[in-house]
Write an enzyme that holds these catalytic residues in place. Sequence first.
Site, mmCIF file in Angstrom:
data_model
loop_
_atom_site.group_PDB
_atom_site.id
_atom_site.type_symbol
_atom_site.label_atom_id
_atom_site.label_comp_id
_atom_site.label_asym_id
_atom_site.label_seq_id
_atom_site.Cartn_x
_atom_site.Cartn_y
_atom_site.Cartn_z
ATOM 1 C CB SER A 95 -0.971 -0.035 1.188
ATOM 2 O OG SER A 95 -1.998 0.909 1.037
ATOM 3 C CG ASP A 225 -7.176 -2.804 -3.136
ATOM 4 O OD1 ASP A 225 -7.777 -1.958 -2.455
ATOM 5 O OD2 ASP A 225 -5.960 -3.013 -3.037
ATOM 6 C CG HIS A 254 -5.872 -2.254 0.487
ATOM 7 N ND1 HIS A 254 -5.159 -1.878 -0.641
ATOM 8 C CD2 HIS A 254 -5.252 -1.630 1.526
ATOM 9 C CE1 HIS A 254 -4.169 -1.082 -0.309
ATOM 10 N NE2 HIS A 254 -4.192 -0.925 1.006
#
Length: 277
Positions: A95, A225, A254
């Site tokens: 991320s 996601d 995610h």
Amino acid sequence: MSYVTASDGARIFYKDWGAGRPVVLSHGWPLNSDSWEAQALFLAGNGYRVIAHDRRGHGRSTQTWDGNEMDTYADDLAALLEFLDLSEVTLVGFSTGGGEVARYVGRHGTGRVAQVALVSAVPPFMLRTADNPGGVPVAVFDAIRAGSLADRSQTYQDLADGPFFGHNRPGANVSQGIRDAFWLQSMASGHRNAYECIAAFSATDFRPDLAAIDVPTLVVHGDDDQVVPFEVGGKASAELVKGARLVVYPGAPHGITDTHKTQLGGDLLAFLKEYGA
């Protein structure tokens, strides 16, 4: 506890597990290195030296007032690699950590780097702009900022209970423990640090950084996601990094470091074994 001191005096906490060729893990927002513990344990147990740090303002690192942007994050990562004198490193970013890894390469090159892995990562550019029409509208990030100011504890709980792990999807079964761990790590971040990091992960253009990556690169992304949409993140990054290999997790959310930890660990280990083979 182990720390490296950044150029401005900030103390960056890190874990250093196992022995072997080094793997350095960069975590997501607003978490810390504990979010990598499944992968760190697995990879260290399979013959690698695994290092995971808390980004400044997060976890056990200094809650600096300034420096809550990608250039400084990348320089802190460089300070860690230089302090430990690491070479032939595989950099893995989840991320926001994927942005940190990309910006590290853009600013510091790949002299110490053997491989790069981007997992559910924010590059190449999340924000919708005139030259990035497929990006995410700024209103989405403004809502996160507003929630952070109004009640950041509940905002983090809502993310954990909803889109981060896909717990809002029919049939989802994400444990209370996983969701609580997200909230606990998030609350350990500094308020200003986490708030300013929203702009860092959403409004930083990593396209030039991805173009600078000249080592084997693995891109892993779930196609459901809801935080970094697949088309905005993994798919676009794989198209911009020369020779990158894209691995798509069908239906995955995610937070695949938790929801798909066994699959992700296996994919990372296989990628690591490719180096020098």
